[in-house]
Each structure stands twice: as C-alpha cells, then as structure tokens.
Design a protein around this motif. Sequence first.
Motif, PDB file in Angstrom:
ATOM      1  N   GLY A 202      41.168  61.490  27.055  1.00  0.00           N
ATOM      2  CA  GLY A 202      40.293  62.582  27.370  1.00  0.00           C
ATOM      3  C   GLY A 202      40.242  63.558  26.314  1.00  0.00           C
ATOM      4  N   GLY A 203      40.863  63.636  25.274  1.00  0.00           N
ATOM      5  CA  GLY A 203      40.699  64.393  24.303  1.00  0.00           C
ATOM      6  C   GLY A 203      41.982  65.608  24.311  1.00  0.00           C
ATOM      7  N   ILE A 204      42.013  66.410  23.321  1.00  0.00           N
ATOM      8  CA  ILE A 204      42.918  67.577  23.254  1.00  0.00           C
ATOM      9  C   ILE A 204      42.514  68.651  24.394  1.00  0.00           C
ATOM     10  N   PRO A 205      43.213  69.313  25.257  1.00  0.00           N
ATOM     11  CA  PRO A 205      42.863  70.337  26.169  1.00  0.00           C
ATOM     12  C   PRO A 205      42.975  71.620  25.453  1.00  0.00           C
ATOM     13  N   ALA A 206      42.196  72.540  25.934  1.00  0.00           N
ATOM     14  CA  ALA A 206      42.343  73.962  25.543  1.00  0.00           C
ATOM     15  C   ALA A 206      43.467  74.629  25.965  1.00  0.00           C
ATOM     16  N   ILE A 207      43.677  74.335  27.562  1.00  0.00           N
ATOM     17  CA  ILE A 207      44.706  75.008  28.293  1.00  0.00           C
ATOM     18  C   ILE A 207      45.534  73.691  28.853  1.00  0.00           C
ATOM     19  N   LEU A 208      46.751  74.129  29.258  1.00  0.00           N
ATOM     20  CA  LEU A 208      47.628  73.169  30.231  1.00  0.00           C
ATOM     21  C   LEU A 208      48.264  73.829  31.041  1.00  0.00           C
ATOM     22  N   TYR A 209      47.565  73.612  32.260  1.00  0.00           N
ATOM     23  CA  TYR A 209      48.335  74.596  33.445  1.00  0.00           C
ATOM     24  C   TYR A 209      49.434  73.921  34.111  1.00  0.00           C
ATOM     25  N   VAL A 210      50.679  74.298  33.914  1.00  0.00           N
ATOM     26  CA  VAL A 210      51.915  73.541  34.736  1.00  0.00           C
ATOM     27  C   VAL A 210      52.683  74.558  35.346  1.00  0.00           C
ATOM     28  N   ASP A 211      53.710  73.918  35.895  1.00  0.00           N
ATOM     29  CA  ASP A 211      54.795  74.772  36.777  1.00  0.00           C
ATOM     30  C   ASP A 211      55.820  75.223  35.952  1.00  0.00           C
ATOM     31  N   ASN A 212      56.917  75.686  36.253  1.00  0.00           N
ATOM     32  CA  ASN A 212      58.009  76.176  35.345  1.00  0.00           C
ATOM     33  C   ASN A 212      59.129  75.149  35.159  1.00  0.00           C
ATOM     34  N   GLY A 213      59.091  74.005  35.550  1.00  0.00           N
ATOM     35  CA  GLY A 213      59.843  72.915  35.350  1.00  0.00           C
ATOM     36  C   GLY A 213      60.359  72.760  33.855  1.00  0.00           C
ATOM     37  N   SER A 214      61.601  72.091  33.991  1.00  0.00           N
ATOM     38  CA  SER A 214      62.231  71.912  32.551  1.00  0.00           C
ATOM     39  C   SER A 214      61.397  70.947  31.676  1.00  0.00           C
ATOM     40  N   GLY A 215      60.738  70.102  32.290  1.00  0.00           N
ATOM     41  CA  GLY A 215      59.834  69.077  31.520  1.00  0.00           C
ATOM     42  C   GLY A 215      58.925  69.891  30.598  1.00  0.00           C
ATOM     43  N   TYR A 216      58.600  71.086  30.865  1.00  0.00           N
ATOM     44  CA  TYR A 216      57.439  71.738  30.144  1.00  0.00           C
ATOM     45  C   TYR A 216      57.923  73.010  29.388  1.00  0.00           C
ATOM     46  N   LYS A 217      59.019  73.684  29.784  1.00  0.00           N
ATOM     47  CA  LYS A 217      59.523  74.921  29.431  1.00  0.00           C
ATOM     48  C   LYS A 217      60.779  74.301  28.586  1.00  0.00           C
ATOM     49  N   ASN A 218      60.550  73.750  27.303  1.00  0.00           N
ATOM     50  CA  ASN A 218      61.545  73.455  26.475  1.00  0.00           C
ATOM     51  C   ASN A 218      60.851  73.357  25.013  1.00  0.00           C
ATOM     52  N   GLU A 219      61.913  73.345  24.201  1.00  0.00           N
ATOM     53  CA  GLU A 219      61.360  73.423  22.519  1.00  0.00           C
ATOM     54  C   GLU A 219      60.532  72.352  22.185  1.00  0.00           C
ATOM     55  N   LEU A 220      60.741  71.214  22.761  1.00  0.00           N
ATOM     56  CA  LEU A 220      59.877  70.170  22.324  1.00  0.00           C
ATOM     57  C   LEU A 220      58.373  70.543  22.874  1.00  0.00           C
ATOM     58  N   MET A 221      58.145  71.306  23.739  1.00  0.00           N
ATOM     59  CA  MET A 221      56.688  71.587  23.805  1.00  0.00           C
ATOM     60  C   MET A 221      56.488  73.007  23.616  1.00  0.00           C
ATOM     61  N   THR A 222      57.143  73.921  23.517  1.00  0.00           N
ATOM     62  CA  THR A 222      56.640  75.479  23.184  1.00  0.00           C
ATOM     63  C   THR A 222      57.398  76.052  21.931  1.00  0.00           C
ATOM     64  N   ASP A 223      58.105  75.223  21.132  1.00  0.00           N
ATOM     65  CA  ASP A 223      58.508  75.876  19.971  1.00  0.00           C
ATOM     66  C   ASP A 223      57.328  76.219  19.086  1.00  0.00           C
ATOM     67  N   ALA A 224      57.440  77.620  18.397  1.00  0.00           N
ATOM     68  CA  ALA A 224      56.258  77.719  17.459  1.00  0.00           C
ATOM     69  C   ALA A 224      55.968  77.021  16.357  1.00  0.00           C
ATOM     70  N   GLY A 225      57.168  76.514  15.873  1.00  0.00           N
ATOM     71  CA  GLY A 225      56.923  75.625  14.621  1.00  0.00           C
ATOM     72  C   GLY A 225      56.814  74.292  14.880  1.00  0.00           C
ATOM     73  N   THR A 226      57.476  73.627  15.697  1.00  0.00           N
ATOM     74  CA  THR A 226      57.770  72.314  15.813  1.00  0.00           C
ATOM     75  C   THR A 226      57.043  71.684  17.311  1.00  0.00           C
ATOM     76  N   GLY A 227      56.852  72.658  18.130  1.00  0.00           N
ATOM     77  CA  GLY A 227      56.425  72.393  19.559  1.00  0.00           C
ATOM     78  C   GLY A 227      55.141  71.424  19.755  1.00  0.00           C
ATOM     79  N   LEU A 228      54.942  70.352  20.517  1.00  0.00           N
ATOM     80  CA  LEU A 228      53.509  69.893  20.808  1.00  0.00           C
ATOM     81  C   LEU A 228      52.572  71.052  20.971  1.00  0.00           C
ATOM     82  N   MET A 229      52.472  71.770  21.866  1.00  0.00           N
ATOM     83  CA  MET A 229      51.404  72.694  22.008  1.00  0.00           C
ATOM     84  C   MET A 229      51.033  73.465  20.546  1.00  0.00           C
ATOM     85  N   ALA A 230      51.837  73.795  20.111  1.00  0.00           N
ATOM     86  CA  ALA A 230      51.549  74.463  18.775  1.00  0.00           C
ATOM     87  C   ALA A 230      50.796  73.366  17.916  1.00  0.00           C
ATOM     88  N   ARG A 231      51.157  72.280  17.718  1.00  0.00           N
ATOM     89  CA  ARG A 231      50.582  71.070  16.813  1.00  0.00           C
ATOM     90  C   ARG A 231      49.338  70.756  17.575  1.00  0.00           C
TER      91      ARG A 231
END
Length: 711
Positions: free
Chosen positions: A336-365
């Motif tokens: 479907g392409g890259i989303p502009a916004i990802l709306y999720v809950d507060n689970g550990s699968g989303y609130k982690n450095e792999l997703m949210t880190d400013a330098g290496t997180g997936l959301m930043a890339r």
Amino acid sequence: MPALIVKQHYSAAELASYALSSVPTTRAALRVKAERERWPFVEVAGQGGIRREYTPPPSVLKEISDKAMKSVVAAVEPRRIKVGPENQIPLIATESQALVADARKGVLLALQTLMNRSGYAMKKAARVMLEMAQSGEANPQLVAMLKAARDGRGRQSPDGLPSVRSLIRFVEYDRSSALTPRHRGRDMSVPDWAPTFLGYYQKPEKPTVEHAYRMFATEWAASQAGGMPSIWQVRRFLDKVGKVTLEMGRMGSHEIKSIKPFIRRTFDTLLPSDVYTADGHRFDAEVQHPLHGQPFRPEITSVLDVATRRAVGWSVGLAESAFAVLDALRDAVVNGGIPAILYVDNGSGYKNELMTDAGTGLMARLGTEMINSLPYNSQARGIIERSHKTIWVNAAKQLPGYIGHDMDRQAKLNTFKLSRKAIKAQKAGETVAMPLIGWPGFVEFCKLKVDEYNNSPHRSLAKITDPTTGRRRHMSPNEAWELAVAKGFEPHTVPDDELRPLFRPQVLRTVHRGEIEVFGNRYASKYLEEFHTDQMRIGYDIHDPEKVWVYDPDGRFVCTAELNGNSRSYIAPSVTDRARDKRLDAKIKRLDVKHDTALRERHGAPALENMESVHIPGFINMTRDELARSRQAPLVDVTEVNFTDVEVVAAQPIVPDAPEWSVPNTPQERWDEWQRMELEGELQDRSEKQKRWRQTYQATPEFRMYQRKCA
C-alpha cells in the motif's frame, strides 16, 4: 422582569417591562415614541377592549432576541444542577399535552373569528360559542376541540365542555405562552436513605437489588435513622435514576464507556495510506508449531488503511514482538505504500527504540508519524478491533482447533484430548494424524482470509451498483482503493533495492580499531580503520548473522562488516595440518606393532622352539634332551619327601583394603575430622579427595563457628 418572548408584535406594556436600552421603560413614553416614529401596529381585542400591539424596528427586535438568548444561556450555565421540582430541567411535552395545547389554539382561533364577525366582547362570544356547542349548532370539529381543550383537573360537566371561565383562562394562558397544560410528574426528590443504599448497590461486584437491600437494611435498622423503606420503594427510586449514574461504581472507567455517548469519527477527507492502524491479535485456534509441531496459538499482526478499510499488511509470528510488527509494516509498505500516520496502541511492540528512535527507528527512516491512542481507550481504535472479529475470529471458527470463549466446553475438551493423544502417539513412534492444521497450511489459510476480506463489501464504505447483479451494495476495500487510484491517487512506494535496507533494524555502536560488537558478535572490516571511536548506525538482518551493514550518522552506506572478519588462526593451517599428519603417522605405526603381536599370539608359535638349552637363573639349567626325559619321569611320591628339610615361612595375614574415605555427615563429625587431619599434619598419606575437602572446609561458616567456640 417577565420572560422575554421573541415574536412579531408587542404591546406597550410588554416592551416597557423588558427594560430595553433602546426604548423607554414606561408605557406612556413608549406610546409617544411609537407614534412619533410611526411604528406599524395591529389592533388586538383584549380584556379591557381594543389595544395596539406594535412592530418594533429591527434594532429593537435584535436587542430582544439577544437578551432572550442570554437569559436562556444563564439558566443552564451552572454545571452541577440539583435535581428537584424547583430547578428541574424542562422536558418536551408529552403527546397528550401537545394535543390539549393544539385544541386550545383551535378554540381561541374560533373565538377570535367569532368576535371579529359579531363584534361581541370576549365573554359574550365565549358564552355564545358554548351555547351553540350544547345545542348542536356548532361545527362537530369545534365541539371536539372544546372537549379536548378542557382541563381534566376541573369539575366534570355532563356534556364534557369547558366553562366560560375556562375559555377566558385559555386567553390568559396564550398571552403568557402557557397553553400546554401542566403535567404532574414523578417525585424526583432524593430520600434520606438513598445515599446509604447506593453505597451497597454501586459496587464493582454488581450485587442485585435484593442482596444490596439486605445489607442496607441491617445498617439502617442499627443506626435507627428513621423509617425503613420497603424494597419496592427502593426499586421505584432506582427507576428514577439515570442509567449511567446508576452504573457508577458498578462499572469501571473503561467499561462504563460502553454506555456513554461517543464520538463517531469520519474519514471522508482521508486518502489511501494517509492513516494506517495496526494491532496484534492472539489467534483463537491452535495450530502446529513450525519448529516442534506442538499445539500453540500464534500471534497475528494486522495493518489496515483507515480510508478504504483495506488490509494492506499482516504477519504471523510465534509471539507478539517488535519483529512481528516490523514484518507486518514491511508487507503494508510493499502493498500500500508508506503511510503518513501510524495509529496504534501503547503496546511494547510499538513503543520501543526499534520503532521510535530518532536516529535509527523505523518511523524516522520512513518519515511516518506514529500516534498512540489513550490507555484503556480501545473504542478509539474500533476499526482495527472490529477487523479482528471479521477476519480472524471467523477464520478460527473454520479450523478444528478453535478454542474461543463461545466454543462448547465439551467439544473444546474433545479437540484438546485428540491433539494431545496424537502428540503422545507420535513420540512413541506411531503414525497418527494430527487433528490440527500445519504451519505452511495455516499461513496459506491466512492469506486466503485476508484476500476474502478485501474483496467483500464493507458497510462503512459508500454504496455502488453491482455490475453483475445490478443491485445496490457497499464497496469492498479493494474497490475503494481502486477508485482512489482511478481518481489520481499514487501511493508512496519504495524501490526494491531500498526495501530490504529500509526495513533492516538498526542500532548505534562505536567502532574500536576496525571492530563493531553487535549482540555479542564481533564484526570487522578494513574500511572502518579511519572511523576509530566514531559512533555508527549498524543495520542487521535477524535471519543472517554473518554480516552487518554500517552507515554513518547521516545514513550514508559505508561498508559491510563480516562476522569475525579480522580473525586469523593462531598458527598457519598448513603447519597445523602437517603436525597433525605426523602425529597420526606415529600413532598408526604403534597400532601396526600391536596388530602384528596380536596376530602372532593367534597362531600360537612355541616360545622355546629354536632353543638348545633352557636356563632360568636360580631355578633350572637343562638341555633339550634332559628336559624331554624329565617330562617322561614318574611323579614324585609325596610320602618320600622329608619335610624337615623344608623351610617354613610364616604366613602373612591378609589385610583387607581400607574403605574409601567420605565426608562426615554431621557438623561435629566434620569438625573432629578436620582436627584429626590437623594433628597428623603432612605425615599421613591422604587421597586427593581428603586434601581438597580439608582446604574447602576451612572457608565455610561452619568451620568459623567451631573455631570461635574453641578459641
């Protein structure tokens, strides 16, 4: 000041009583102003005769309207409103009240028409109207309105018609805008015992009325606070309490939201891939584990596009983790392409450095903004929560291992027994078919269910005419997506050469002498020589630990570092191999000697075959012939032996082997054993076990305790 009423015509008395800033506050001055400014007016017949009602200028009408609005707002401004007869919020009239008000309006209109045509005064016109109704000369519709307009609280007349005084009173009601009869409502006062009872009733255990009443009655009788209400009084009081207020305390803050008003979100302005929503779901059926084949419940992560409700990505994992979310997002970006916004809950699968880190997180890339919903607010993510039931719960019910909450307990137990019986049979080597679906088949089954969902009509989407049946139906998610593409939508896709590096997890590591350590493994490359002590971004593949990808802080690719890339053998492999071969050759020669010796023993070659004489010092010295003759000589007679010449040697007693030493069992025996060894010193030969125990025993708390006691 009387209540302000917005209408077209006002009498001088009404305008004066409103205390407006633009008109005088006395009737005489107001009439002078109206005559001077020539206000339009109408003549209205009143109790005292004909009077004038003026039409004020627009500025005055606006002031009346604004003041009336302010008075209404002021009446509802306080947030806390006590429930009582004096300040009860006015409710809409009932149907019977509305019928009475309409009938009174009709009667007043007929009365006004009669007065205009006959010129009678109001009282005389009312008397004539009633006489005509009683004699049957009036219109039947007017008679019905007169009967419907009378006040039921008054005295009952034989003909059911109101009195003249009642008709005059209707005119007064109309002037004060109170034609609707009052309705005797329920007594909304709160009795004294209500707070005490609600303390027992509004509990999270959700007791019944009878159970709460029994506990309440005990306390109320002991306190002697007053008369004891019956349970029927309690029930009538509970019927008057609002549904949400009644459930306060019986429902938690999360559960009570299910009966409170809510916000229905719209998505008409969204484009595909504007907002993705994702969530994990534990599958409600058991399947075979991909590694060992045991039954287990997999974790499924789904990603939905909010605008089209299309399931753009999904992933099946062994448990909920950040890598399962990463794989589902990768599938969503591909489809479907890259989303502009990802709306999720507060689970550990989303609130982690792999997703949210400013330098290496997936959301930043990806350049995606991740928004987390409020805690305990699953209603806000109703789209993804509802899709779990539509896709996965219904899919689980089609498999033999379904164990959902609505499954029959007996059937669930039978399925459980069959699967465990098959496991035991397979461990015993028997060939028994497992009743659960295998992992490859389950993954293919999930793919079919997602495709089925995307091609099925969705009731939240717009309706279209089915090209096959010609009937109106809702669009499917795939049709909504294709419609957006046809209107010019283009998803933000990722090229294939960038897809794999983009979804590789990254961590920050410091280079030290060309080496990088990631998760306990060392990676090295000669191209990292000039980056000593620099912090780099390291991308890794969870399925391939042989190498990592090194990027500078700006994201530029530097090199690929190999696992143990700078490792060299302690000694050259050629030298080691040559030494191993030499050692093996010597071992083979030694084995050949043993082999030849064993073969000679098998053939039994005589040891004295080539000897001319046999000489054993101190025992025998004979030639071959003498030895042969001695073999033919008779045995010596024992009786002829003189035992006096035999030297008797005293037999040595057989001393049994000493038992193997063991550690004493009790603390006192261990202390005595250590003291004995200490006294003997090094003169006594001891086994390695005794020496080792003596050394370790001195470091124990038990040894220190006895040492202090004997000090």
